[in-house]
Write a protein that holds these residues in place. Structure first.
Motif, PDB file in Angstrom:
ATOM      1  N   TYR A   1       0.849  -1.193   0.000  1.00 29.76           N
ATOM      2  CA  TYR A   1       0.000   0.000   0.000  1.00 29.76           C
ATOM      3  C   TYR A   1       0.884   1.243   0.000  1.00 29.76           C
ATOM      4  O   TYR A   1       2.063   1.191   0.363  1.00 29.76           O
ATOM      5  N   TYR A   2       0.259   2.367  -0.411  1.00 25.65           N
ATOM      6  CA  TYR A   2       0.958   3.655  -0.468  1.00 25.65           C
ATOM      7  C   TYR A   2       0.117   4.719   0.242  1.00 25.65           C
ATOM      8  O   TYR A   2      -1.028   4.975  -0.171  1.00 25.65           O
ATOM      9  N   VAL A   3       0.659   5.288   1.270  1.00 24.78           N
ATOM     10  CA  VAL A   3      -0.013   6.394   1.948  1.00 24.78           C
ATOM     11  C   VAL A   3       0.340   7.676   1.196  1.00 24.78           C
ATOM     12  O   VAL A   3       1.513   7.997   1.016  1.00 24.78           O
ATOM     13  N   ILE A   4      -0.686   8.395   0.746  1.00 22.02           N
ATOM     14  CA  ILE A   4      -0.449   9.621  -0.019  1.00 22.02           C
ATOM     15  C   ILE A   4      -0.950  10.827   0.783  1.00 22.02           C
ATOM     16  O   ILE A   4      -1.821  10.699   1.641  1.00 22.02           O
ATOM     17  N   PRO A   5      -0.404  12.027   0.518  1.00 23.09           N
ATOM     18  CA  PRO A   5      -0.689  13.196   1.352  1.00 23.09           C
ATOM     19  C   PRO A   5      -2.108  13.738   1.283  1.00 23.09           C
ATOM     20  O   PRO A   5      -2.556  14.404   2.203  1.00 23.09           O
ATOM     21  N   HIS A   6      -2.821  13.470   0.175  1.00 25.18           N
ATOM     22  CA  HIS A   6      -4.138  14.089  -0.006  1.00 25.18           C
ATOM     23  C   HIS A   6      -4.925  13.281  -1.029  1.00 25.18           C
ATOM     24  O   HIS A   6      -4.349  12.746  -1.982  1.00 25.18           O
ATOM     25  N   ALA A   7      -6.220  13.218  -0.829  1.00 20.40           N
ATOM     26  CA  ALA A   7      -7.066  12.452  -1.758  1.00 20.40           C
ATOM     27  C   ALA A   7      -6.992  12.996  -3.178  1.00 20.40           C
ATOM     28  O   ALA A   7      -7.129  12.240  -4.154  1.00 20.40           O
ATOM     29  N   ASP A   8      -6.766  14.311  -3.316  1.00 20.48           N
ATOM     30  CA  ASP A   8      -6.706  14.913  -4.651  1.00 20.48           C
ATOM     31  C   ASP A   8      -5.511  14.416  -5.472  1.00 20.48           C
ATOM     32  O   ASP A   8      -5.461  14.641  -6.687  1.00 20.48           O
ATOM     33  N   LEU A   9      -4.551  13.766  -4.821  1.00 22.28           N
ATOM     34  CA  LEU A   9      -3.360  13.285  -5.526  1.00 22.28           C
ATOM     35  C   LEU A   9      -3.522  11.865  -6.062  1.00 22.28           C
ATOM     36  O   LEU A   9      -2.628  11.350  -6.739  1.00 22.28           O
ATOM     37  N   ALA A  10      -4.656  11.238  -5.761  1.00 18.12           N
ATOM     38  CA  ALA A  10      -4.845   9.840  -6.156  1.00 18.12           C
ATOM     39  C   ALA A  10      -4.734   9.657  -7.670  1.00 18.12           C
ATOM     40  O   ALA A  10      -4.084   8.717  -8.154  1.00 18.12           O
ATOM     41  N   GLU A  11      -5.352  10.549  -8.428  1.00 15.25           N
ATOM     42  CA  GLU A  11      -5.307  10.408  -9.885  1.00 15.25           C
ATOM     43  C   GLU A  11      -3.887  10.579 -10.418  1.00 15.25           C
ATOM     44  O   GLU A  11      -3.499   9.906 -11.387  1.00 15.25           O
ATOM     45  N   GLU A  12      -3.117  11.480  -9.824  1.00 13.51           N
ATOM     46  CA  GLU A  12      -1.728  11.663 -10.268  1.00 13.51           C
ATOM     47  C   GLU A  12      -0.919  10.398 -10.031  1.00 13.51           C
ATOM     48  O   GLU A  12      -0.195   9.932 -10.921  1.00 13.51           O
ATOM     49  N   PHE A  13      -1.040   9.817  -8.834  1.00 10.42           N
ATOM     50  CA  PHE A  13      -0.301   8.586  -8.532  1.00 10.42           C
ATOM     51  C   PHE A  13      -0.754   7.447  -9.430  1.00 10.42           C
ATOM     52  O   PHE A  13       0.065   6.700  -9.969  1.00 10.42           O
ATOM     53  N   ALA A  14      -2.058   7.313  -9.609  1.00  5.84           N
ATOM     54  CA  ALA A  14      -2.583   6.241 -10.464  1.00  5.84           C
ATOM     55  C   ALA A  14      -2.168   6.458 -11.910  1.00  5.84           C
ATOM     56  O   ALA A  14      -1.830   5.505 -12.630  1.00  5.84           O
ATOM     57  N   GLY A  15      -2.160   7.718 -12.346  1.00  6.96           N
ATOM     58  CA  GLY A  15      -1.750   8.029 -13.708  1.00  6.96           C
ATOM     59  C   GLY A  15      -0.295   7.706 -13.975  1.00  6.96           C
ATOM     60  O   GLY A  15       0.098   7.442 -15.114  1.00  6.96           O
ATOM     61  N   ARG A  16       0.514   7.736 -12.922  1.00 11.89           N
ATOM     62  CA  ARG A  16       1.927   7.400 -13.071  1.00 11.89           C
ATOM     63  C   ARG A  16       2.174   5.888 -12.990  1.00 11.89           C
ATOM     64  O   ARG A  16       3.298   5.439 -13.248  1.00 11.89           O
ATOM     65  N   GLY A  17       1.155   5.118 -12.606  1.00  6.42           N
ATOM     66  CA  GLY A  17       1.312   3.668 -12.601  1.00  6.42           C
ATOM     67  C   GLY A  17       1.164   2.998 -11.254  1.00  6.42           C
ATOM     68  O   GLY A  17       1.293   1.778 -11.155  1.00  6.42           O
ATOM     69  N   VAL A  18       0.889   3.761 -10.191  1.00  2.08           N
ATOM     70  CA  VAL A  18       0.651   3.148  -8.881  1.00  2.08           C
ATOM     71  C   VAL A  18      -0.817   2.723  -8.838  1.00  2.08           C
ATOM     72  O   VAL A  18      -1.708   3.550  -9.039  1.00  2.08           O
TER      73      VAL A  18
END
Length: 372
Positions: A150-167
């Motif tokens: 799993y990956y803890v990310i700083p904010h829900a708004d960043l989910a698409e950026e992380f997913a778009g990069r391949g996570v």
């Protein structure tokens, strides 16, 4: 539950996030071990990597930015980078440490150990649940080539950026960046100022240069001090940069309104006491100020992920920023004088803060370990 926290001394933010998770684990009765994982190879290796990072970021920011951009260009989930292959060499050291110690889970607030764990999991060297913790408000290069549980990310708004990069989206946990428990505690400004022996009825500007004292802080401090009036106070925290601390104390020894502090474990108290904080947009300090709900002026970033941090905050009204020192100083003065502006920023911060990040991480770890 016994948890291993692996960090690396390339900037204090990663360590601060790791300590916040450890603090919460211990507070809730669990066992936690935190270490600079490069020390498993040798103290010399850990020191060399840490010093190289600091020297480049501090003295050659253009090179740091160039390397960051190159990293972004070659970063891909379809192949492994030189960063992955470099960290592969740590697998044998980490494997030995895991063999002689019994851990239920691993938390990694740094990319490097996540790369090593990825190699180990791909080669069936360990099956311990591993969680990565991102400490910047962007998906930095190479997270997508790791294979953490799993990956803890700083904010829900960043989910698409992380997913778009391949996570994988299903592996993202928008818990926020973990901060120490002291930053979630409430203390009245007057009480904090009394504790620090500062005038209780005068505005106090807090200037943070980062753990290593980055930036042209002496120039900034001179400009801010020049604008002081009616007993206003400045506190400058220089971190581990002893040279900067000596320089500033030499420059301002005569000015009783300027207080120069070296490394301190009482940053939360200084934040409680301040009316405005000036800080470079590091992920951890920005998050600590965000959780404290205090007016933020972001000063010049180290080009790269800190630029993205600044943009994330300013675009949501959680801070203000400018390129030039005089404008940055003026922004802080305006925040002190304009109540409506302060309240608007405070409301934006409350809407975007994740003050319980460490608690949520520990709760998730506990559930994950029980399932395993």
């Amino acid at each position: 539950m016994k948890v291993l926290i692996l960090s690396c001394n390339t900037g204090e933010g990663h360590n601060a996030a790791g300590r916040a998770v450890k603090e919460r684990l211990v507070y809730e009765g669990h066992e936690a071990v935190m270490l600079d994982y490069l020390q498993l190879a040798s103290k010399r290796t850990a020191k060399l990597v840490g010093q190289t990072y600091v020297r480049i970021a501090k003295n050659l920011p253009w090179l740091f930015h160039f390397l960051y951009r190159i990293g972004g260009m070659i970063s891909s989930s379809r192949h492994k980078s030189p960063v992955y292959w470099a960290n592969k060499g740590m697998a044998k050291h980490l494997l030995y440490y895991l063999d002689v110690n019994d851990f239920d889970a691993i938390v990694m607030p740094h990319l490097f150990p996540a790369e090593t764990l990825t190699y180990m999991k791909r080669h069936n060297m360990t099956d311990i649940p591993a969680i990565a913790v991102a400490t910047d408000y962007t998906c930095i290069p190479f997270w997508e080539e790791t294979e953490c549980d799993y990956y803890v990310i700083p904010h829900a708004d960043l989910a698409e950026e992380f997913a778009g990069r391949g996570v994988p989206m299903e592996k993202l946990l928008p818990f926020g960046i973990p901060v120490g428990m002291a930053f979630s505690e409430k203390e009245k400004k007057r009480e904090a100022k009394e504790k620090l022996k500062l005038p209780v009825d005068k505005p106090m500007y807090l200037v943070m240069s980062g753990s290593m004292g980055f930036g042209k802080i002496h120039l900034f401090a001179f400009e801010l001090a020049r604008k002081l009036k009616d007993g206003e106070q400045i506190v400058i925290i220089c971190g581990n940069n002893n040279k900067l601390r000596r320089t500033l104390r030499s420059e301002f020894w005569w000015n009783k309104s300027v207080h120069v502090v070296g490394f301190t474990e009482h940053v939360a108290v200084y934040m409680n006491a301040c009316d405005v904080i000036y800080t470079k947009p590091g992920g951890l300090t920005s998050t600590e100020a965000l959780v404290k709900n205090i007016p933020i002026v972001h000063t010049a970033p180290i080009p790269g992920c800190e630029t993205r941090n600044r943009d994330f905050f300013t675009s949501r009204g959680m801070s203000v920023a400018a390129e030039h020192i005089r404008t940055q100083v003026a922004q802080g003065k305006t925040l002190v004088q304009n109540k409506a502006l302060r309240e608007g920023m405070a409301e934006a911060q409350r809407e975007n803060a994740y003050p319980d990040a460490a608690k949520d991480i520990v709760r998730f770890l506990n559930r994950l370990v029980q399932e395993v």
